[in-house]
Design a protein around this motif. Structure first.
Motif, short mmCIF file in Angstrom:
data_model
loop_
_atom_site.label_atom_id
_atom_site.label_comp_id
_atom_site.label_asym_id
_atom_site.label_seq_id
_atom_site.Cartn_x
_atom_site.Cartn_y
_atom_site.Cartn_z
N ARG A 218 0.84 -1.21 0.00
CA ARG A 218 0.00 0.00 0.00
C ARG A 218 0.87 1.25 0.00
N ILE A 219 2.03 1.18 0.63
CA ILE A 219 2.93 2.34 0.66
C ILE A 219 3.38 2.68 -0.76
N GLY A 220 3.88 1.67 -1.47
CA GLY A 220 4.31 1.91 -2.83
C GLY A 220 3.17 2.29 -3.75
N ASP A 221 2.02 1.64 -3.59
CA ASP A 221 0.89 1.89 -4.48
C ASP A 221 0.29 3.27 -4.25
N PHE A 222 0.43 3.81 -3.04
CA PHE A 222 -0.03 5.17 -2.78
C PHE A 222 0.75 6.15 -3.64
N GLY A 223 2.08 6.00 -3.67
CA GLY A 223 2.90 6.86 -4.53
C GLY A 223 2.56 6.67 -5.99
N PHE A 224 2.33 5.43 -6.39
CA PHE A 224 1.98 5.13 -7.78
C PHE A 224 0.67 5.82 -8.16
N GLY A 225 -0.33 5.73 -7.28
CA GLY A 225 -1.62 6.36 -7.55
C GLY A 225 -1.51 7.87 -7.67
N ILE A 226 -0.73 8.50 -6.77
CA ILE A 226 -0.52 9.95 -6.85
C ILE A 226 0.15 10.31 -8.17
N GLY A 227 1.10 9.47 -8.62
CA GLY A 227 1.78 9.72 -9.88
C GLY A 227 0.82 9.69 -11.06
N MET A 263 10.91 22.91 -23.91
CA MET A 263 10.69 24.33 -24.18
C MET A 263 9.24 24.62 -24.56
N GLY A 264 8.54 23.59 -25.00
CA GLY A 264 7.14 23.79 -25.36
C GLY A 264 6.18 23.44 -24.25
N MET A 265 6.69 23.06 -23.08
CA MET A 265 5.85 22.66 -21.96
C MET A 265 5.63 23.80 -20.99
N THR A 266 4.57 23.68 -20.21
CA THR A 266 4.34 24.64 -19.13
C THR A 266 5.26 24.30 -17.95
N GLU A 267 5.40 25.24 -17.04
CA GLU A 267 6.23 25.02 -15.87
C GLU A 267 5.68 23.86 -15.02
N PHE A 268 4.35 23.75 -14.95
CA PHE A 268 3.74 22.67 -14.19
C PHE A 268 4.08 21.31 -14.80
N GLN A 269 4.01 21.20 -16.12
CA GLN A 269 4.34 19.95 -16.78
C GLN A 269 5.80 19.56 -16.55
N ILE A 270 6.68 20.53 -16.58
CA ILE A 270 8.10 20.25 -16.34
C ILE A 270 8.30 19.75 -14.92
N GLN A 271 7.64 20.39 -13.95
CA GLN A 271 7.78 19.96 -12.56
C GLN A 271 7.20 18.56 -12.36
N VAL A 272 6.09 18.26 -13.03
CA VAL A 272 5.50 16.93 -12.92
C VAL A 272 6.46 15.88 -13.48
N LEU A 273 7.09 16.17 -14.61
CA LEU A 273 8.05 15.22 -15.18
C LEU A 273 9.26 15.03 -14.28
N ASN A 274 9.59 16.03 -13.48
CA ASN A 274 10.69 15.88 -12.52
C ASN A 274 10.34 14.93 -11.39
N TRP A 275 9.07 14.95 -10.96
CA TRP A 275 8.66 14.16 -9.81
C TRP A 275 7.97 12.85 -10.17
N LEU A 276 7.37 12.79 -11.34
CA LEU A 276 6.58 11.63 -11.73
C LEU A 276 7.36 10.32 -11.69
N GLY A 328 9.17 4.14 -20.54
CA GLY A 328 10.56 4.58 -20.68
C GLY A 328 10.71 6.08 -20.83
N THR A 329 9.86 6.72 -21.63
CA THR A 329 10.03 8.16 -21.86
C THR A 329 9.74 8.98 -20.61
N LEU A 330 9.03 8.43 -19.64
CA LEU A 330 8.82 9.13 -18.37
C LEU A 330 10.05 9.06 -17.49
N PHE A 331 10.94 8.12 -17.76
CA PHE A 331 12.10 7.90 -16.89
C PHE A 331 13.41 8.38 -17.50
N VAL A 332 13.68 8.02 -18.76
CA VAL A 332 15.03 8.22 -19.30
C VAL A 332 15.41 9.69 -19.42
N GLY A 333 14.42 10.58 -19.52
CA GLY A 333 14.74 12.00 -19.59
C GLY A 333 15.10 12.61 -18.26
#
Length: 735
Positions: A218-227, A263-276, A328-333
């Motif tokens: 449940r601990i891991g799946d909580f993070g997964f669900g938030i993601g 460069m074509g993303m919003t600041e929110f999208q960039i931050q999400v990709l950093n944490w996702l 993969g594209t969510l991680f390798v960048g």
């Protein structure tokens, strides 16, 4: 691929095991009873055939012949063509949508976070097909073994109903075309894991192990669900490649949108990709038992041995590796995320391997081995070599399922005993199992030409190129693996014959993790320890443990196959754009380990061959050294191992007690939470419940007073009260 009959009728793949589970569950107790395995055999067997047929059809679509090598020695890879230019030739994929499952919001806002749509849909590509063959193929042979192993259990029908439900959930996980479908399967296999670990619910240890597995996940799946929720909030979709599947040149799906220039993303999208990636990997670490969320898997061995083989070795625990490879594209960048995945995997591999050195329970040794081998897979995907991670996933499914089931045969014969200190020389008692276990041990140790050698060697080589420190850790872990594997083999099957005469205390004829009743020493010696129903699946798995590695490695067959997956193509393009600009020629992204062999340069080919053969030689020497040390300490001179343990008492005790991690969690997390829970329970019981009681007591008291004073039921009293009232009114009026 879209026109294939199996793709057009792919709903049958999850549906058949679900129907089989329902039949076993509803009709097993009263009608099927000891034949409850038949619906599961037929359902899982049918989808295993469909999966293998789909594999051959997909291979046929890819054509034959080795991919061309680009004739370039410039130190940089040839530029990758745009998706529109090359994807039709490079990728094979299809999508099947059964129906719209969830739709919320105005469809006019489709593609934004103001409209949420999830389809009950399946996405097919080489990665999906590979995982389906592992889940359905290996799963089928384990269900066949389970019919012999679980014979005589009082809950026989219940066990097979759970197995069918598990296969249904796992197929949803690997076939889903979006994160919600993946999460549905993800939670489904978690539920089945809880049910099967706690199958012997009369045993306190089994109940506690089931709860532990459920809560840790449940601990891991909580993070997964938030993601998943953040991904939708940022990109307006949870579909991998959009409603119509992978479309060359389009960017409709989450994995395509995540690969676009920032460069074509919003600041929110960039931050999400950093944490996702970190949120998603938290779920992966829980499901795939990586540090610090690994503690549930060793205790899960309280479940029946086929459960250990199916869920905790071959299929469910690989879901985290599959998810990272798929996304993969969510991680390798995200360089920090990849480093985290790789180093957590390396630490877990060595940490769990060291614990296995001083375990004496056969299943516990293989449990910690599974945690360690999953660490190898995470290193593979973490060092930008996803093909190697999936390669090891496939080979590991064969030899680890073989080892778990072989240990089940040993337990079946040894009256429920699994302590290797109470048995020895079993090759005289179980000659067939001895050879099958030896094959599995050679594959796990990484001895050429067995399956584990080829996949482990690829990961070690990729780890070394990413970081020499990482490579050294993996080589040390390979040595540890070879040692503890053959420590078990030499202790159990070689040496003087020692067979326990008395049943294990938990051995009760049924509910004892093997379901066979041995009431006497004589019955034990005359019982068939190696029935054909249990041996045939082991033989098939052993064949896979022997030939699968070489067959998939030769000519980069598996890499070329997986390389046609849109997930691998997109991840390679993003990794190349992210890392190659700041890398020297020796540390550039290797297209081969993404399955993109056609983008190799001649220099890459030459360096690849040289380093690969070097690591082949080094890993072979390391594996043989580990086996040699195990032979010296656990067969040639067993008292020497005991003397060494006494000499290193502190280290040995730490390993035997698993570094007291469970005790640490108990003291630092569980007990404080329990005390906090007790405080809130007390507040709820006395304060909250007291307020509720008081709110009810006040009108109750008023009614009681009125009852005693006015509502007594005496007519004369009512008349007297009326007369007194009238008198008081008259006095007030006239005075």
């Amino acid at each position: 691929m879209q026109d294939l009959w199996i793709v057009q009728h792919s709903y049958l793949i999850p549906l058949l095991p679900l129907i089989a589970a329902c039949i076993a569950g509803f009709f097993g107790a009263r009608i099927l009873k000891g034949q409850s395995h038949w619906p599961i055999w037929l359902g899982v067997g049918a989808i295993a055939v469909l999966s293998v047929a789909l594999l051959f059809q997909t291979v046929g679509l890819l054509g034959h012949g080795a991919p061309p090598v680009r004739n370039s020695d410039s130190g940089t890879h040839a530029p990758v063509a745009s998706a529109t230019e090359h994807s039709d030739a490079k990728t094979v994929s299809a999508v099947y949508r059964a129906f719209t499952w969830i739709a919320a919001g105005d469809p006019k806002n489709a593609g934004t976070n103001e409209y949420f749509e999830v389809a009950a849909g399946f996405f097919f590509d080489p990665l999906t097909v590979t995982m389906l063959c592992v889940v359905c193929g290996i799963g089928f042979f384990i269900t066949v073994f389970a019919a012999g192993y679980m014979k005589g259990e009082s809950g026989y029908w219940r066990f097979f109903a759970y197995l069918g439900l598990f296969i249904f959930s796992m197929t949803c996980l690997v076939m889903g075309d979006n994160l919600i479908m993946l999460y549905l399967g993800w939670e489904g296999v978690g539920l089945c894991s809880y049910l099967l670990i706690g199958y012997y619910y009369e045993k306190p240890a089994a109940r506690e192990a089931a709860k532990k597995a459920f809560l840790v996940n449940r601990i891991g799946d909580f993070g997964f669900g938030i993601g998943i929720m953040l991904a939708f909030a940022a990109f307006g979709t949870v579909s991998y490649f959009g409603a119509d599947g992978y479309t060359p040149g389009a960017a409709n799906g989450l994995l395509e949108l995540a690969a676009l220039p920032k460069m074509g993303m919003t600041e929110f999208q960039i931050q999400v990709l950093n944490w996702l990636p970190f949120l998603l990997m938290l779920g992966a670490f829980g499901k795939s038992a990586q540090f610090p969320l690994y503690v549930w898997l060793p205790d899960a061995m309280e479940g029946p041995t086929p459960v250990s083989a199916l869920i905790h070795a071959a299929t469910m625990v690989t879901a985290g590796v599959y998810m990272i490879a798929r996304c993969g594209t969510l991680f390798v960048g995200n360089e920090a995320a990849m480093i985290t995945v790789a180093f957590v995997g390396a630490f877990t591999a060595l940490f769990a391997g060291s614990i296995a050195l001083r375990q004496f329970d056969l299943k516990k040794v293989f449990a910690y081995s599974t945690v360690s081998q999953l660490g190898f897979m995470f290193v593979g995907v973490g060092v930008l070599a996803p093909v190697t991670g999936v390669f090891h996933l496939v080979t590991h499914a064969f030899f680890k399922a073989l080892l778990f089931l072989s240990s089940g045969v040993v337990m079946h014969a040894m009256l429920g005993h699994l302590d290797m200190r109470k048995m020895s020389g079993l090759k005289a008692v179980m000659p067939k199992t001895r050879w099958l276990m030896l094959i599995g041990c050679l594959a796990l140790a990484g001895v050429v030409p067995f399956a584990g050698f080829w996949s482990k060697d690829e990961i070690v080589a990729s780890a070394w190129h990413a970081s020499p420190l990482l490579g050294i850790v993996m080589l040390v872990t390979a040595f540890v693996t070879a040692y503890y594997t053959f420590r078990l083999y030499f202790r159990v099957f070689e040496g003087p014959k020692v067979v326990p005469d008395e049943p294990h205390p938990d051995h009760h004829g049924h509910g004892d993790d093997h379901g066979h009743d041995h009431h006497s020493h004589d019955a034990h010696h005359h019982h068939n320890h190696e029935p054909a129903l249990m041996m045939i699946p082991l033989i098939v798995l052993a064949i896979g443990a022997v030939i699968a590695g070489l067959a998939l490695w030769q000519g980069h067959r598996l890499g070329h196959f997986l390389g046609q997956s849109p997930s691998f193509v997109g991840a390679f393009e993003l990794a190349r754009d992210t890392y190659n600009a700041k890398a020297d020629g020796a540390h550039m992204v290797n297209p081969v380990v993404f399955g993109q062999q056609e983008y190799r340069s001649e220099s890459v080919v030459k360096a690849e061959h040289t380093s690969h053969y070097i690591f082949m030689a080094v890993s072979t020497l390391i594996a043989l050294s580990g086996i040699g040390l195990a032979y010296s300490l656990h067969l040639k001179d067993r008292p020497k191992a005991d003397r060494l343990a006494l000499l290193l008492t502190g280290v040995a005790r730490a390993m035997e007690n698993k570094y007291w991690v469970d005790e640490l969690y108990q003291a630092v997390i569980v007990e404080p939470l329990r005390r906090v829970g007790e405080i809130f329970f007390t507040l709820d019981k006395y304060f909250v419940d007291g307020l509720v009681w008081l709110a009810g007591f006040v009108p109750q008291l008023g009614g009681f007073v009125l009852k005693l004073t006015l509502q007594r039921g005496y007519v004369q009293g009512y008349a007297l009260s009326m007369a007194l009232g009238i008198a008081i009114i008259l006095l007030v009026v006239f005075l």
